[in-house]
Design an enzyme around this catalytic site. Structure first.
Site, short mmCIF file in Angstrom:
data_model
loop_
_atom_site.label_atom_id
_atom_site.label_comp_id
_atom_site.label_asym_id
_atom_site.label_seq_id
_atom_site.Cartn_x
_atom_site.Cartn_y
_atom_site.Cartn_z
N PHE A 187 0.77 -1.12 0.16
CA PHE A 187 0.00 0.02 0.05
C PHE A 187 0.75 1.34 0.23
O PHE A 187 0.66 2.17 0.64
CB PHE A 187 -0.97 -0.10 1.21
CG PHE A 187 -1.51 -1.10 1.27
CD1 PHE A 187 -2.50 -1.65 0.60
CD2 PHE A 187 -1.37 -2.10 2.52
CE1 PHE A 187 -3.06 -2.95 0.70
CE2 PHE A 187 -1.90 -3.30 2.85
CZ PHE A 187 -3.03 -3.69 1.89
N HIS A 188 1.96 1.47 -0.79
CA HIS A 188 2.98 2.41 -0.85
C HIS A 188 2.84 3.06 -2.34
O HIS A 188 4.13 3.29 -2.93
CB HIS A 188 4.25 2.23 -0.50
CG HIS A 188 4.10 1.77 1.27
ND1 HIS A 188 5.29 1.03 1.54
CD2 HIS A 188 3.32 2.13 1.96
CE1 HIS A 188 5.16 0.74 2.73
NE2 HIS A 188 3.85 1.38 3.16
N PRO A 189 1.76 3.29 -3.11
CA PRO A 189 2.13 3.71 -4.44
C PRO A 189 2.45 5.27 -4.53
O PRO A 189 1.94 5.91 -3.64
CB PRO A 189 0.64 3.58 -5.14
CG PRO A 189 -0.11 3.71 -3.70
CD PRO A 189 0.63 3.06 -2.66
#
Length: 547
Positions: A473-475
Site C-alpha cells: 500500500f505504498h503507491p
C-alpha cells in the site's frame, strides 16, 4: 463563484499540512476540498481499528488494480483514504522516513533542494518524538510519534533476538542516524489514539477565518484558461460548485487521484486523453506514468506460546481489551499490528539495506483482501513474518477510463517486471526462513502454515511469490518530480511543467520510492511544498496570481 488565494485538492497526508501552513500567517485565503467526510470516527482514532477502515467504503476509495500477469493474473486491492486525513487516517501508522541515500538520489536526478540535508529539517519540523529531539528527531512538531515499548507484545523481543543471532544489529531508532538493523517500530499516535494529519494539522487550523474546508466534495476538473490554472470545479451534495484561485491550484489528492484529476482536466498523455474523449489542455506524457509500489510477502506460523490471537480471538478477550482501551487507552488495541521489524541486507556486498522486515504477533488468514474487515484473528496462536524489498525497479502506470471523474482509473502496477525484483523477492522469502530457523524463534514455532514446509525449491518459491505476494500500500511517483518535461510532471518547485498556477504536492511527486513506509515522507513533502509556495509568492516570481 467564490475566490481564494489557494485551492488545495485533497485533505490527506500532504493536503492537511498545506491547509495549515498556507493559512497560518492569515495573509492568504485557502479552500481545502475533500471528497470524503469527517475523521471523527471511533475506528479511525483507535489504532487497531485500521483493520475496519481498510475495508470501509465511507472512508476508503477501495481501489482494485487490473489483473497482473506476474501475479498469475491476480487483482490487487489498494485502499486509499477518502476522509479528512486521507490515508494517514486509515494506514497502519508505522513512521519511517527512508534512507538518506533515497533523498540524495532525488537530488542527483535533477531536483535541487531535495537531498537528505535539505529534507531533514522538514522531517524534524513535522514531528514531536516521544523520546525527545536531537540532530535527527523533532520535539515540537504537529505529528506526535509514539514508542510502543509500554504495551509491546513480548514475542517482539524474540524476533529481535533472532535478528541478533543472524548477526543483524539492534537498532533503537530507524529514523535516527542510520536505518539498518532490527528493532521495534514507532507509530503516528498520541495517548493511545491515531495521529493523522487531520488531527495534527487540520484540527488546530479549523477555526481560522481564512481557511474553508469543504467535505463530500468531489473535484471534477481543474479550470484553465489556456495553460493557466484558474480554479476548480467540484460536485457537492449533487450541486456543481466552481471556485476561483487568485494564486494557485494545488493537487494533494495522492498517487491515484492527483494524476486522475490532471487527466480528466485535459493535462496528460495526449493520445490517451483523445482516446477517452477529453480535450487536451496540455499534453504531458508523464502524468500517470512511473508508478512504483512496494510488494511484500508474509510467512504465517503457528506458535507454541500465546500470541495476540489468544487475547483477541475470544469474545471475552475482545470485551476485556475493548473496555481496557476505552478506559485507559492502553493495551493491544492502542498499537498497530506491525510492532517489530527492521532494515537489513539480504546478501553480502550490498552498500545499503535492501529489505524491510515486519513482525506481527497476530495473524489473519480468513479475510480475502478487500472483501471484509480484518477484525477477527485466527483461532489458534499465530504470528506473521513479513518482508518487502525496499527499492523495486518495476514501473507501472494508471489511466482514466473515461472523462467521468467519479469512475475509478485503470491501475497497472506491473509488479515483478524486472529480473532484479523477482530475485529480491526470492531473497526475502529465504530471509524469513532464516529468521524462523534462528533459535530464538524456532523454539516458539509449532509449524509453518504458509507457504508450508513443502515449498523449498526455487521454482516452488517463485510460484509462491506469484500466488501470494501483495501490495504493501505504498503507491507513489505518478506525477514524478524531475527536470525533463518529456517524462516528468513537476519541477523541483513542484510546479506542473508547462502550466501556470498549478502544482502537485503529495506522494505522487516522489522521483523514486523511499526505503520504507511512505506516510512520513508524504508529510515532509507537504511541509517543504508549503514553504516553497510561500517563498515563491513572497518573491512574486513563480506564484502566479490573477488579481
Amino acid at each position: 463563484m467564490t475566490e481564494y488565494d489557494f485551492i488545495v485538492v485533497g485533505a490527506g497526508s500532504a493536503g492537511c499540512v498545506l491547509a495549515n501552513r498556507l493559512s497560518e500567517s492569515g495573509r492568504f485565503s485557502v479552500l481545502l476540498v475533500e471528497a470524503g467526510g469527517s475523521d471523527l470516527n471511533f475506528w479511525i482514532w483507535m489504532p487497531i481499528g485500521y483493520g475496519k477502515t481498510f475495508y470501509k467504503p465511507s472512508v476508503n476509495w477501495m481501489y482494485h488494480t487490473e489483473p497482473d500477469p506476474a501475479l498469475n493474473g491476480r487483482v490487487s486491492y489498494w485502499p486509499r483514504g477518502k476522509v479528512l486525513g486521507g490515508s494517514s487516517s486509515i494506514n497502519a501508522m508505522v513512521y519511517i522516513r527512508g534512507q538518506a541515500r533515497d533523498f540524495d538520489e532525488w537530488k542527483a536526478m535533477g531536483n535541487p533542494g531535495w537531498g537528505w540535508g535539505d529534507v531533514l529539517p522538514y522531517f524534524r519540523k513535522s514531528e514531536t518524538n516521544d523520546r525527545g529531539g536531537d540532530a535527527f528527531r523533532g520535539d515540537s512538531g504537529p505529528v506526535h510519534i509514539a514508542t510502543m515499548d509500554r504495551d509491546l507484545h513480548p514475542l517482539c523481543h524474540d524476533f529481535i533476538a533472532a535478528g541478533k543471532e543472524l548477526q543483524f544489529p539492534h537498532n533503537a531508532d530507524f529514523n535516527g542516524a542510520g536505518q539498518e538493523g532490527v528493532g521495534t517500530y514507532q507509530n503516528t499516535a498520541r495517548a493511545g489514539m491515531r495521529m493523522s494529519t487531520a488531527r495534527a494539522y487540520l484540527r488546530p487550523a479549523r477555526h481560522r477565518a481564512n481557511l474553508r474546508v469543504e467535505t463530500h466534495a468531489l473535484a471534477e476538473r481543474v479550470l484553465c484558461e489556456g495553460r493557466q490554472a484558474v480554479g476548480l470545479r467540484y460536485r457537492q451534495n449533487g450541486q456543481i460548485v466552481e471556485a476561483h484561485a487568485r494564486r494557485e491550484v494545488i493537487l494533494s489528492a495522492g498517487a491515484v487521484n492527483s494524476p486522475q484529476l490532471l487527466q480528466v482536466s485535459g493535462i496528460g498523455p495526449g493520445a490517451l486523453l483523445a482516446a477517452k474523449g477529453v480535450g487536451v489542455v496540455h499534453a504531458l506524457d508523464g502524468v500517470g506514468r512511473n508508478l512504483q509500489d512496494h510488494l511484500g510477502l508474509d510467512y504465517l506460523y503457528r506458535s507454541r506460546v500465546p500470541t495476540l490471537n489468544t487475547q483477541l480471538y475470544p469474545w471475552y478477550g475482545k470485551l476485556w481489551h475493548g473496555l481496557r482501551y476505552v478506559l485507559t487507552r492502553r493495551g493491544p488495541l492502542s498499537l498497530g499490528v506491525n510492532q517489530a521489524g527492521g532494515f537489513v541486507r539480504s546478501r553480502p556486498g550490498l552498500e545499503h539495506p535492501n529489505m524491510q522486515l515486519f513482525f506481527s504477533p497476530v495473524s489473519y488468514t480468513k479475510a480475502p483482501p478487500g472483501k471484509r474487515p480484518l477484525m477477527n484473528p485466527d483461532p489458534f496462536p499465530g504470528f506473521l513474518l513479513g518482508v518487502q524489498p525496499t527499492r523495486p525497479t518495476s514501473r507501472g502506470h494508471l489511466e482514466i477510463r473515461s472523462p467521468d471523474p467519479s469512475e475509478a482509473p485503470a491501475i497497472y502496477p506491473n509488479y515483478l517486471a524486472t529480473d532484479i525484483d523477482l530475485q529480491e523477492m526470492l531473497e526475502g522469502a529465504r530471509l524469513m526462513r532464516r529468521f524462523a530457523e534462528a533459535p530464538a524463534l524456532a523454539r516458539l514455532i509449532e509449524a509453518e502454515l504458509l507457504p508450508g514446509p513443502h515449498v523449498q525449491s526455487e521454482d516452488d518459491l517463485i510460484a509462491d511469490v506469484r500466488n501470494r505476494a501483495g501490495t504493501v500500500f505504498h503507491p507513489v511517483s505518478t506525477c514524478r518530480m524531475g527536470p525533463d518535461a518529456r517524462h516528468d510532471v513537476v519541477d523541483a518547485r513542484l510546479r506542473v511543467h508547462g502550466m501556470g498556477g498549478l502544482r502537485v504536492v503529495d506522494a505522487s511527486i516522489f522521483p523514486t520510492l523511499t526505503s520504507g513506509n511512505t506516510n512520513a515522507p508524504a508529510i515532509m513533502v507537504g511541509e517543504k511544498g508549503a514553504d516553497m509556495i510561500l517563498e515563491d509568492c513572497g518573491s512574486g516570481e513563480s506564484c502566479q496570481g490573477r488579481s
